[in-house]
Design an enzyme around this catalytic site. Structure first.
Site, PDB file in Angstrom:
ATOM      1  N   GLU A 227      37.633  37.324  33.657  1.00 42.68           N
ATOM      2  CA  GLU A 227      38.974  37.725  34.089  1.00 42.68           C
ATOM      3  C   GLU A 227      39.886  36.508  34.180  1.00 42.68           C
ATOM      4  OE1 GLU A 227      36.224  38.847  35.686  1.00 42.68           O
ATOM      5  OE2 GLU A 227      36.352  41.022  35.420  1.00 42.68           O
TER       6      GLU A 227
ATOM      7  N   TYR B  33      38.322  44.885  44.805  1.00 44.67           N
ATOM      8  CA  TYR B  33      37.589  45.866  45.612  1.00 44.67           C
ATOM      9  C   TYR B  33      38.202  45.851  47.010  1.00 44.67           C
ATOM     10  CZ  TYR B  33      34.269  43.936  42.160  1.00 44.67           C
ATOM     11  OH  TYR B  33      33.695  43.421  41.032  1.00 44.67           O
TER      12      TYR B  33
ATOM     13  N   ASP C  18      41.973  57.501  48.949  1.00 43.06           N
ATOM     14  CA  ASP C  18      41.756  56.791  47.688  1.00 43.06           C
ATOM     15  C   ASP C  18      42.725  57.201  46.586  1.00 43.06           C
ATOM     16  OD1 ASP C  18      40.283  54.971  46.037  1.00 43.06           O
ATOM     17  OD2 ASP C  18      38.580  55.358  47.361  1.00 43.06           O
TER      18      ASP C  18
END
Ligand SMILES: Cc1cc2nc3c(=O)[nH]c(=O)nc-3n(C[C@H](O)[C@H](O)[C@H](O)COP(=O)(O)O)c2cc1C
Ligand SMILES: [Mn+2]
Length: 535
Positions: A285, A225, A334
């Protein structure tokens, strides 16, 4: 004589001697060994340089916008030193330039690495595989393991099982990521954090894994993030509500507690990829990274928070996310190719910054594709094909075309066997993990090349009656999609571009598509030189 080997070298040596994978660690080009991923960012950088896949820039550059403009041009230029582009992406597979290491960044002593994952060749190296297709095959073996039947088969499986047992992360006492520790004097502005686009709200950490733990189960999560810098000891935490970091935070907030979180930069070369991988909520993960890495990721305990982080990381930022505060974060240029608008996200309060003695600061930019994240996404596309096929066995192959920026479009190939099968596939995709956010799903028959946009669009143009062959549904959407009527919810369209058969509404007699007979094609190929036509 006592020879002192620096910690990191000794560490690499142990890895090199590991019998699990590979024949050598340093990997000179074409050494013919099994591929291995890299134990840390420094070895990844060194190997990229040896392979002519990295350019060092000693001229001074500004972390504000200038690095973006350079990296954007390079990532859209032909790739350097690549093997043939993969069959699954023959056109765009030739792009990506080189990785860039900026050694002289205005306002910071640290070098900045960008575009390290930004081509098929470099992502292949980072993930330690011969090709993404070979990696997908390995995943397929994991999903569909062949049960050993005879005693000898079982014995042969033992080394593989032993390997699997060594994949989970393992906590060790110390690691290079804590060679230098800043607490009171910690200041994120000492890092060469970049501003990506002109209207961005500020400077953003972009290629970091955010390490959190579920307060109930203790299960670790790593997600990539972005983090906007606000104060020397404060950033924001921009996680989308569907992501696991946000889910963990909601659980802490419900208890009225702040959440410990570590921002990790660098480490084993598989880690940044694993942080982007859309694994189901309780699939770790770090375990997945261990599988890719061929060996469990070594973790050390943070200095000021109850979180463990990769021992071999470059830089770790430790801190807490408050349960009930928010700040205005963004805008941010983005991966959709548009700015995501400013919105409220929780602040992250820093308690320590630890790092290696000479750390490299890794970053990335996102924007109109292709950029570095295109290749991270393509790795996921390939690795997830076997998993997608477990949920939707009808799917033979799929492509998330470059223009779709991941969530906007999926081309899906099926072998059609019954009426409205394409509808079933669309709905299955809209229920499959993060693929649920796909705005346009186009389904084609098995003779269509889903990796050739023209071939897919040809069949949309020719095989579709819009009223009969499209479906529009409502559901959750990518929160970055600015076209949806509400943030995070809107509509999606399925387009059935397969040949229509009885039972699919009003269907007239369907003509065959033009294909020359094999006999004539072979004859013309054989005689081609006779015709003297240069093409
Ligand atoms: C370069 C890059 C930047 C990303 N930035 C964000 C972000 O700021 N916020 C977010 O929620 N997801 C972001 N993502 C997507 C997540 O990392 C990805 O969906 C991941 O699977 C989330 O993991 P989680 O489900 O464990 O939270 C980014 C992905 C990439 C490749
Ligand atoms: Mn997760």
């Amino acid at each position: 004589m006592l020879v002192l080997i620096p910690f990191t070298q000794a560490h690499s040596l142990g890895y090199a001697l590991s019998p699990l994978r590979g024949c050598c660690y340093s990997r000179p080009p074409n050494c013919g060994c099994n591929e291995v991923s890299y134990i840390d960012l420094q070895s990844f950088v060194n190997d990229l340089e040896q392979r002519g896949q990295l350019v060092r820039i000693s001229a001074e550059v500004d972390p504000i916008l200038e690095i973006t403009e350079i990296a954007d041009r390079v990532s859209k230029s032909p790739s350097v030193g690549d093997a043939e582009p993969p069959a699954t992406d023959p056109v765009h597979g030739r792009l990506g330039g080189t990785a860039l290491l900026f050694e002289n960044v205005k306002g910071s002593k640290l070098p900045v690495l960008i575009n390290a994952y930004g081509s098929y060749e470099r992502i292949r190296l980072a993930l330690g595989c011969e090709s993404l297709a070979a990696l997908a095959e390995r995943v397929e073996q994991l999903v569909k393991p062949q049960m050993p039947t005879t005693f000898m088969d079982k014995v042969k499986k033992l080394p593989e099982l032993a390997k699997l047992a060594s994949m989970p992360p393992k906590v060790v006492r110390s690691g290079p990521c804590q060679e230098v520790v800043h607490t009171d004097d910690a200041n994120v502005f000492d890092l060469p954090v970049i501003q990506c686009w002109p209207d961005d709200g500020g400077r953003f950490i972009t290629l970091a894994g955010m390490y959190t733990k579920d307060p109930d189960s203790g299960e670790r999560n790593v997600g990539m993030y972005r983090a906007q810098l606000f104060e020397p000891k404060m950033t924001a935490m921009h996680w989308h509500m569907h992501h696991d970091g946000a889910r963990h935070h909601r659980k802490y907030a419900a208890r009225g507690e702040r959440m410990p979180l570590a921002i990790v930069l660098g480490g084993e070369s598989v880690l940044p990829y694993a942080a982007t991988c859309p694994l189901p909520p309780d699939v770790s993960e770090l375990l997945f990274a261990g599988l890719l890495n061929g060996r469990g990721i070594e973790l050390v305990r943070c200095k000021t928070i109850p979180i463990e982080v990769p021992a071999n990381a470059e830089i770790v930022i430790e801190g807490w996310v408050e349960p009930d505060e928010t700040i205005l974060e963004g805008p941010f240029g983005d991966h959709t190719g548009f700015y995501s608008l400013a919105d409220r996200f929780p602040p992250f309060r820093i308690t320590a910054i630890t790092h290696r003695r000479d750390p490299i600061y890794p970053t990335t930019i996102v924007g109109k594709p292709p950029m570095e994240d295109y290749y991270l996404g393509k790795a996921t596309e390939r690795i997830f094909l076997p998993l997608l096929r477990v949920i939707v066995p009808d799917v033979i192959d799929y492509n998330l075309p470059r223009f779709g920026a991941f969530h906007n479009c999926a081309f899906v190939k099926i072998r059609k066997e019954y009426p409205l099968q394409a509808r079933r596939v669309m709905h299955a995709i809209w229920g499959a993990g993060q693929m649920a956010l796909t705005k346009f799903v186009v389904v084609v028959d098995d003779h269509v090349d889903v990796h050739d946009e023209q071939d897919v669009l040809f069949h949309v143009g020719s095989n579709v009656d819009p009223r009969r062959d499209t479906v529009i549904v409502d559901g959750p959407m990518d929160i970055l999609d600015h076209a949806t009527p509400f943030c995070g919810s809107g509509s999606k369209m399925g387009i059935d571009a397969t040949r229509k058969i009885p039972g699919e509404g009003t269907v007239r007699e369907w003509p065959d598509e033009l294909v020359m007979s094999d006999e004539i094609r072979e004859r013309v190929t054989r005689r081609w030189e006779e015709f003297g036509i240069e093409m």
